[in-house]
Design a protein around this motif. Structure first.
Motif, PDB file in Angstrom:
ATOM      1  N   GLU A 101       0.817  -1.211   0.000  1.00 23.41           N
ATOM      2  CA  GLU A 101       0.000   0.000   0.000  1.00 23.41           C
ATOM      3  C   GLU A 101       0.852   1.263   0.000  1.00 23.41           C
ATOM      4  O   GLU A 101       1.990   1.260   0.467  1.00 23.41           O
ATOM      5  N   LEU A 102       0.265   2.296  -0.554  1.00 23.98           N
ATOM      6  CA  LEU A 102       0.861   3.626  -0.511  1.00 23.98           C
ATOM      7  C   LEU A 102      -0.124   4.552   0.185  1.00 23.98           C
ATOM      8  O   LEU A 102      -1.344   4.419   0.019  1.00 23.98           O
ATOM      9  N   ARG A 103       0.409   5.501   0.941  1.00 23.89           N
ATOM     10  CA  ARG A 103      -0.414   6.443   1.694  1.00 23.89           C
ATOM     11  C   ARG A 103       0.030   7.872   1.401  1.00 23.89           C
ATOM     12  O   ARG A 103       1.137   8.102   0.912  1.00 23.89           O
ATOM     13  N   ALA A 104      -0.837   8.815   1.729  1.00 25.81           N
ATOM     14  CA  ALA A 104      -0.536  10.231   1.526  1.00 25.81           C
ATOM     15  C   ALA A 104       0.798  10.573   2.177  1.00 25.81           C
ATOM     16  O   ALA A 104       1.090  10.138   3.287  1.00 25.81           O
ATOM     17  N   GLY A 105       1.610  11.324   1.454  1.00 20.93           N
ATOM     18  CA  GLY A 105       2.911  11.734   1.951  1.00 20.93           C
ATOM     19  C   GLY A 105       4.042  10.821   1.538  1.00 20.93           C
ATOM     20  O   GLY A 105       5.211  11.214   1.620  1.00 20.93           O
ATOM     21  N   ASP A 106       3.740   9.589   1.106  1.00 17.37           N
ATOM     22  CA  ASP A 106       4.796   8.693   0.623  1.00 17.37           C
ATOM     23  C   ASP A 106       5.400   9.266  -0.648  1.00 17.37           C
ATOM     24  O   ASP A 106       4.684   9.787  -1.509  1.00 17.37           O
ATOM     25  N   SER A 107       6.707   9.174  -0.768  1.00 18.35           N
ATOM     26  CA  SER A 107       7.378   9.518  -2.021  1.00 18.35           C
ATOM     27  C   SER A 107       7.703   8.220  -2.737  1.00 18.35           C
ATOM     28  O   SER A 107       8.168   7.266  -2.111  1.00 18.35           O
TER      29      SER A 107
END
Length: 140
Positions: free
Chosen positions: A68-74
């Motif tokens: 998963e990817l979340r807000a703020g991940d680069s």
């Protein structure tokens, strides 16, 4: 094979779903962004394609969601062209967090459409060689 091209993207809050994960459709947008960035980096601008009366088209896409990817991940969105014989080519893409975690694999089949005839060109490699200032970016 050419070195993989990569562009960095930060996951924005409005791109996430109700679980706080990156929305599945946004992975396609990131992949598209990386492909266009790669073309520009190799010296192909959209106006060059239009002047030549051709355009890249996506014929098939497969996405494997791995982490998963979340807000703020680069993330770094990679892109490699793989050439065979005929009218189509494959585009292999990875979306990796900056810590190296593989979040998604995107495999696509593409071609180059003759905008006047509305048919795929016989050898898309020739179009990329003709228009790119750096055809080596595409492994050509």
């Amino acid at each position: 094979m050419a070195e993989p091209f990569s562009v960095r993207v930060e996951v924005r809050g409005y791109e996430t779903d109700t679980q706080g994960h990156l929305n599945q459709a946004v992975y396609l947008q990131y992949a598209e962004h990386a492909r266009w960035a790669m073309l520009r980096d190799a010296g192909i601008e959209q106006h060059d394609l239009l002047a030549r009366r051709v355009g890249p088209v996506v014929l098939e896409t497969t996405i494997r969601y791995l982490r998963e990817l979340r807000a703020g991940d680069s993330v770094d969105v990679g892109c490699v062209f793989e050439w065979g014989e005929g009218k189509t080519f494959r585009v292999l893409q990875e979306i990796r967090k900056t810590d190296g975690t593989l979040s998604a694999e995107i495999t696509g089949v593409g071609g180059v459409l003759d905008l006047d005839r509305r048919k795929l060109v016989a050898d898309p490699r020739e179009i990329f060689k003709e228009l790119a200032k750096d055809p080596g970016a595409f492994g050509l």
